[in-house]
Design a protein around this motif. Sequence first.
Motif, PDB file in Angstrom:
ATOM      1  N   PRO A   1       0.816  -1.216   0.000  1.00  0.00           N
ATOM      2  CA  PRO A   1       0.000   0.000   0.000  1.00  0.00           C
ATOM      3  C   PRO A   1       0.849   1.266   0.000  1.00  0.00           C
ATOM      4  O   PRO A   1       1.994   1.252   0.434  1.00  0.00           O
ATOM      5  CB  PRO A   1      -0.805  -0.109   1.300  1.00  0.00           C
ATOM      6  N   GLU A   2       0.278   2.327  -0.486  1.00  0.00           N
ATOM      7  CA  GLU A   2       0.974   3.611  -0.562  1.00  0.00           C
ATOM      8  C   GLU A   2       1.348   4.105   0.838  1.00  0.00           C
ATOM      9  O   GLU A   2       0.560   3.998   1.772  1.00  0.00           O
ATOM     10  CB  GLU A   2       0.057   4.645  -1.221  1.00  0.00           C
ATOM     11  N   ILE A   3       2.568   4.626   0.958  1.00  0.00           N
ATOM     12  CA  ILE A   3       3.065   5.100   2.252  1.00  0.00           C
ATOM     13  C   ILE A   3       2.972   6.612   2.334  1.00  0.00           C
ATOM     14  O   ILE A   3       3.350   7.308   1.396  1.00  0.00           O
ATOM     15  CB  ILE A   3       4.521   4.630   2.460  1.00  0.00           C
ATOM     16  N   GLU A   4       2.461   7.093   3.457  1.00  0.00           N
ATOM     17  CA  GLU A   4       2.419   8.548   3.705  1.00  0.00           C
ATOM     18  C   GLU A   4       3.462   8.915   4.744  1.00  0.00           C
ATOM     19  O   GLU A   4       3.641   8.190   5.724  1.00  0.00           O
ATOM     20  CB  GLU A   4       1.054   8.960   4.269  1.00  0.00           C
ATOM     21  N   GLU A   5       4.100  10.063   4.568  1.00  0.00           N
ATOM     22  CA  GLU A   5       5.033  10.576   5.579  1.00  0.00           C
ATOM     23  C   GLU A   5       4.195  11.386   6.574  1.00  0.00           C
ATOM     24  O   GLU A   5       3.720  12.467   6.271  1.00  0.00           O
ATOM     25  CB  GLU A   5       6.120  11.416   4.902  1.00  0.00           C
ATOM     26  N   PHE A   6       3.980  10.810   7.760  1.00  0.00           N
ATOM     27  CA  PHE A   6       2.986  11.342   8.701  1.00  0.00           C
ATOM     28  C   PHE A   6       3.584  12.354   9.666  1.00  0.00           C
ATOM     29  O   PHE A   6       2.940  13.323  10.054  1.00  0.00           O
ATOM     30  CB  PHE A   6       2.383  10.164   9.474  1.00  0.00           C
ATOM     31  N   HIS A   7       4.825  12.109  10.083  1.00  0.00           N
ATOM     32  CA  HIS A   7       5.454  12.991  11.074  1.00  0.00           C
ATOM     33  C   HIS A   7       6.959  12.964  10.841  1.00  0.00           C
ATOM     34  O   HIS A   7       7.497  11.950  10.401  1.00  0.00           O
ATOM     35  CB  HIS A   7       5.145  12.496  12.498  1.00  0.00           C
ATOM     36  N   TYR A   8       7.630  14.093  11.125  1.00  0.00           N
ATOM     37  CA  TYR A   8       9.087  14.158  11.005  1.00  0.00           C
ATOM     38  C   TYR A   8       9.713  14.446  12.360  1.00  0.00           C
ATOM     39  O   TYR A   8       9.215  15.280  13.117  1.00  0.00           O
ATOM     40  CB  TYR A   8       9.507  15.259  10.025  1.00  0.00           C
ATOM     41  N   TYR A   9      10.828  13.758  12.659  1.00  0.00           N
ATOM     42  CA  TYR A   9      11.590  13.997  13.889  1.00  0.00           C
ATOM     43  C   TYR A   9      12.826  14.825  13.551  1.00  0.00           C
ATOM     44  O   TYR A   9      13.633  14.401  12.715  1.00  0.00           O
ATOM     45  CB  TYR A   9      12.053  12.681  14.499  1.00  0.00           C
TER      46      TYR A   9
ATOM     47  N   ASP B   1      -7.980   4.025  13.216  1.00  0.00           N
ATOM     48  CA  ASP B   1      -8.317   4.506  11.869  1.00  0.00           C
ATOM     49  C   ASP B   1      -7.925   3.520  10.766  1.00  0.00           C
ATOM     50  O   ASP B   1      -8.038   3.825   9.582  1.00  0.00           O
ATOM     51  CB  ASP B   1      -7.635   5.855  11.622  1.00  0.00           C
ATOM     52  N   GLY B   2      -7.446   2.320  11.169  1.00  0.00           N
ATOM     53  CA  GLY B   2      -7.102   1.317  10.161  1.00  0.00           C
ATOM     54  C   GLY B   2      -5.759   1.558   9.485  1.00  0.00           C
ATOM     55  O   GLY B   2      -5.477   0.970   8.446  1.00  0.00           O
ATOM     56  N   TYR B   3      -4.931   2.415  10.083  1.00  0.00           N
ATOM     57  CA  TYR B   3      -3.583   2.645   9.553  1.00  0.00           C
ATOM     58  C   TYR B   3      -2.548   1.928  10.402  1.00  0.00           C
ATOM     59  O   TYR B   3      -2.696   1.792  11.625  1.00  0.00           O
ATOM     60  CB  TYR B   3      -3.238   4.142   9.563  1.00  0.00           C
ATOM     61  N   PHE B   4      -1.475   1.533   9.720  1.00  0.00           N
ATOM     62  CA  PHE B   4      -0.288   0.965  10.347  1.00  0.00           C
ATOM     63  C   PHE B   4       0.743   2.089  10.420  1.00  0.00           C
ATOM     64  O   PHE B   4       1.155   2.621   9.384  1.00  0.00           O
ATOM     65  CB  PHE B   4       0.223  -0.185   9.469  1.00  0.00           C
ATOM     66  N   TYR B   5       1.113   2.499  11.643  1.00  0.00           N
ATOM     67  CA  TYR B   5       2.090   3.579  11.837  1.00  0.00           C
ATOM     68  C   TYR B   5       3.425   2.961  12.243  1.00  0.00           C
ATOM     69  O   TYR B   5       3.454   2.068  13.092  1.00  0.00           O
ATOM     70  CB  TYR B   5       1.646   4.527  12.952  1.00  0.00           C
ATOM     71  N   MET B   6       4.521   3.441  11.666  1.00  0.00           N
ATOM     72  CA  MET B   6       5.838   2.911  12.064  1.00  0.00           C
ATOM     73  C   MET B   6       6.853   4.040  12.224  1.00  0.00           C
ATOM     74  O   MET B   6       6.828   5.032  11.495  1.00  0.00           O
ATOM     75  CB  MET B   6       6.338   1.900  11.027  1.00  0.00           C
TER      76      MET B   6
ATOM     77  N   VAL C   1       7.675   9.197  11.101  1.00  0.00           N
ATOM     78  CA  VAL C   1       6.595   8.225  11.250  1.00  0.00           C
ATOM     79  C   VAL C   1       5.989   8.069   9.866  1.00  0.00           C
ATOM     80  O   VAL C   1       5.575   9.061   9.250  1.00  0.00           O
ATOM     81  CB  VAL C   1       5.499   8.710  12.230  1.00  0.00           C
ATOM     82  N   LEU C   2       5.979   6.846   9.362  1.00  0.00           N
ATOM     83  CA  LEU C   2       5.305   6.550   8.098  1.00  0.00           C
ATOM     84  C   LEU C   2       4.017   5.808   8.424  1.00  0.00           C
ATOM     85  O   LEU C   2       3.926   5.140   9.459  1.00  0.00           O
ATOM     86  CB  LEU C   2       6.192   5.671   7.214  1.00  0.00           C
ATOM     87  N   ARG C   3       3.022   5.946   7.550  1.00  0.00           N
ATOM     88  CA  ARG C   3       1.820   5.151   7.778  1.00  0.00           C
ATOM     89  C   ARG C   3       1.243   4.662   6.457  1.00  0.00           C
ATOM     90  O   ARG C   3       1.433   5.287   5.406  1.00  0.00           O
ATOM     91  CB  ARG C   3       0.762   5.947   8.556  1.00  0.00           C
ATOM     92  N   CYS C   4       0.559   3.524   6.526  1.00  0.00           N
ATOM     93  CA  CYS C   4      -0.141   2.998   5.357  1.00  0.00           C
ATOM     94  C   CYS C   4      -1.349   2.205   5.830  1.00  0.00           C
ATOM     95  O   CYS C   4      -1.435   1.803   6.989  1.00  0.00           O
ATOM     96  CB  CYS C   4       0.783   2.156   4.489  1.00  0.00           C
ATOM     97  N   LYS C   5      -2.303   2.022   4.910  1.00  0.00           N
ATOM     98  CA  LYS C   5      -3.556   1.346   5.239  1.00  0.00           C
ATOM     99  C   LYS C   5      -3.325  -0.156   5.469  1.00  0.00           C
ATOM    100  O   LYS C   5      -2.533  -0.776   4.770  1.00  0.00           O
ATOM    101  CB  LYS C   5      -4.548   1.521   4.076  1.00  0.00           C
ATOM    102  N   LEU C   6      -4.055  -0.695   6.433  1.00  0.00           N
ATOM    103  CA  LEU C   6      -3.983  -2.134   6.686  1.00  0.00           C
ATOM    104  C   LEU C   6      -4.711  -2.892   5.588  1.00  0.00           C
ATOM    105  O   LEU C   6      -5.566  -2.336   4.887  1.00  0.00           O
ATOM    106  CB  LEU C   6      -4.614  -2.457   8.039  1.00  0.00           C
ATOM    107  N   LEU C   7      -4.355  -4.178   5.460  1.00  0.00           N
ATOM    108  CA  LEU C   7      -5.005  -5.028   4.476  1.00  0.00           C
ATOM    109  C   LEU C   7      -6.392  -5.450   4.988  1.00  0.00           C
ATOM    110  O   LEU C   7      -6.612  -5.515   6.201  1.00  0.00           O
ATOM    111  CB  LEU C   7      -4.166  -6.294   4.265  1.00  0.00           C
ATOM    112  N   GLY C   8      -7.292  -5.743   4.091  1.00  0.00           N
ATOM    113  CA  GLY C   8      -8.573  -6.364   4.436  1.00  0.00           C
ATOM    114  C   GLY C   8      -9.349  -5.640   5.517  1.00  0.00           C
ATOM    115  O   GLY C   8      -9.960  -6.286   6.374  1.00  0.00           O
TER     116      GLY C   8
END
Length: 428
Positions: free
Chosen positions: A38-46, A383-388, A412-419
């Motif tokens: 799934p497409e990755i979003e750049e959610f937060h920067y440190y 929200d059904g996102y995987f944050y890493m 922090v990157l995030r992307c939608k979970l499967l299913g």
Amino acid sequence: MHLTTLLYPALAALVAAQVTFRNSSQTILRVDTGAYGPEIEEFHYYYHQWPIGLAVSSTGRLFVCYTRGNYAFTVGEAVNKTAEEPYPSAEFNLPVSQLNTSFNGIPFGSANPAGLINVQALYITPEIAGKRPETLWVIDTGRPTIMDAQGKPTMPYGQPGGPKIVGIALNNDTVYATYTFPASVHYPDSYMNDIRFDLRPNVTESGMGIAYIVDSSDEGRPGFIMLDLGTGESWRRLTQDRSVLRVDRDVPSYQGHPFYQRTIGMPISTLREGLDGIQVSPDGETVYYSPLTSVYLFSIPARNLRERDTNPLAELEAKSNVTNLGQRGGDANGFEGDSNGLIYQLMPEHNAIYYYDPKDLQTHGYVRDPRIIWPDSASIGADGYFYMNINQLPYQPMWNNGSDERTYPGAVLRCKLLGDGTKITSLS
Ligand SMILES: *[C@@H]1O[C@H](CO)[C@@H](O)[C@H](O)[C@H]1NC(C)=O
Ligand SMILES: *[C@@H]1O[C@H](CO)[C@@H](O)[C@H](O)[C@H]1NC(C)=O
Ligand SMILES: *[C@@H]1O[C@H](CO)[C@@H](O)[C@H](O)[C@H]1NC(C)=O
Ligand SMILES: *[C@@H]1O[C@H](CO)[C@@H](O)[C@H](O)[C@H]1NC(C)=O
Ligand SMILES: *[C@@H]1O[C@H](CO)[C@@H](O)[C@H](O)[C@H]1NC(C)=O
Ligand SMILES: *[C@@H]1O[C@H](CO)[C@@H](O)[C@H](O)[C@H]1NC(C)=O
Ligand SMILES: *[C@@H]1O[C@H](CO)[C@@H](O)[C@H](O)[C@H]1NC(C)=O
């Protein structure tokens, strides 16, 4: 001018036209793009402190922890896309001058249960109406990394009081629970690395739920620590079982390079981290786990971890019930799990997240991206996102003979979970 050009003009033209791997725009060959899923979003920067753990609340609040050292705070909350501030307060994050002490020349971490020393991991459990607020759980190892007189980084021993689990109510940002451990459960060289919960009333006599904690101890005796949240009693299971031990001389590859640890003042070595990744299945029956320096995934029935020492067979039954689920394709640093029962595993060697599916007994690729340079801790949101967290750990000075080769920002990157997967709520 190159000699070839003088002697063989035709050959020189051919060389100039050569397609190199680094410029693949003209190749007719198949190329690994380094990405899938799934497409990755750049959610937060440190930009200020390198993170370790993270947790995302039901309302989208982002909490982060940082190991220290000399950082001003060890737990923070993101206040905008590029900054975090101390949480729950600056005062509750003990100042750097109060992190350690010593007895008879032996360095120890602080024994202060009323402030945060060195936080390794965070986890959020949902609200249980009338019983427990949505809670940010904080794992304080009580063991900061300090510099000795020779400028060599060392981790002092933990002493009772310092290593602790703290519960913070997210409705009012107030600490409402603190659990410490006796030295017979949390050894001086233990290192609590991650935590999961089963808060259902029927899993303990006290009815207040249980925490499953991994002790990854680099130095000694990794294993599980269990904590009854009603009585505050704790106990161990699977200490030094083969399944929780590091694999010796593990040489992972990061960004395509074999990696050895270079710690200031020490001979070249390899990472020695034991039991690290942990996840409980949505039905609470199974605990999945693995050491960091190992390519194997294991599981054990949760009831074997809950069994108390009053049962003389508790440890033998636990050891007999460990299942080796096979190799997964690399070392894994931290787990997460979703409502579909998938066991996500952070794969720093592959710039990827994999998942084990108990339904087909196999590990699969979920997402891979060249920006995933050491995924360190993940959090599944409501929200059904995987944050890493992305923290470039192999480039830290501790592992590179003192030279800091990380480049801000971390992320922090995030992307939608499967299913349509989402956060597990069935254990509350
Ligand atoms: C890659 O090769 C193409 C075609 O020769 C050229 O236009 C492009 O500038 C090259 N890119 C880089 C990054 O060198
Ligand atoms: C983010 O918050 C920090 C700290 O409060 C502040 O200094 C900074 O200006 C903020 N940045 C933006 C873009 O709002
Ligand atoms: C804490 O560690 C620092 C760095 O090694 C050392 O200088 C200091 O004396 C220690 N503090 C105590 C109270 O032992
Ligand atoms: C905060 O909320 C928790 C849980 O609802 C409660 O136990 C505690 O008393 C509250 N604290 C304050 C200061 O309001
Ligand atoms: C706890 O209760 C749930 C149903 O509410 C049940 O599925 C589960 O097996 C029970 N667990 C234990 C350990 O008894
Ligand atoms: C597995 O654990 C159960 C208790 O939960 C125990 O009854 C059983 O004997 C164990 N299996 C083995 C092979 O020890
Ligand atoms: C670390 O750096 C020091 C000082 O530059 C050097 O003497 C030493 O050989 C280096 N050690 C390793 C393991 O690279």
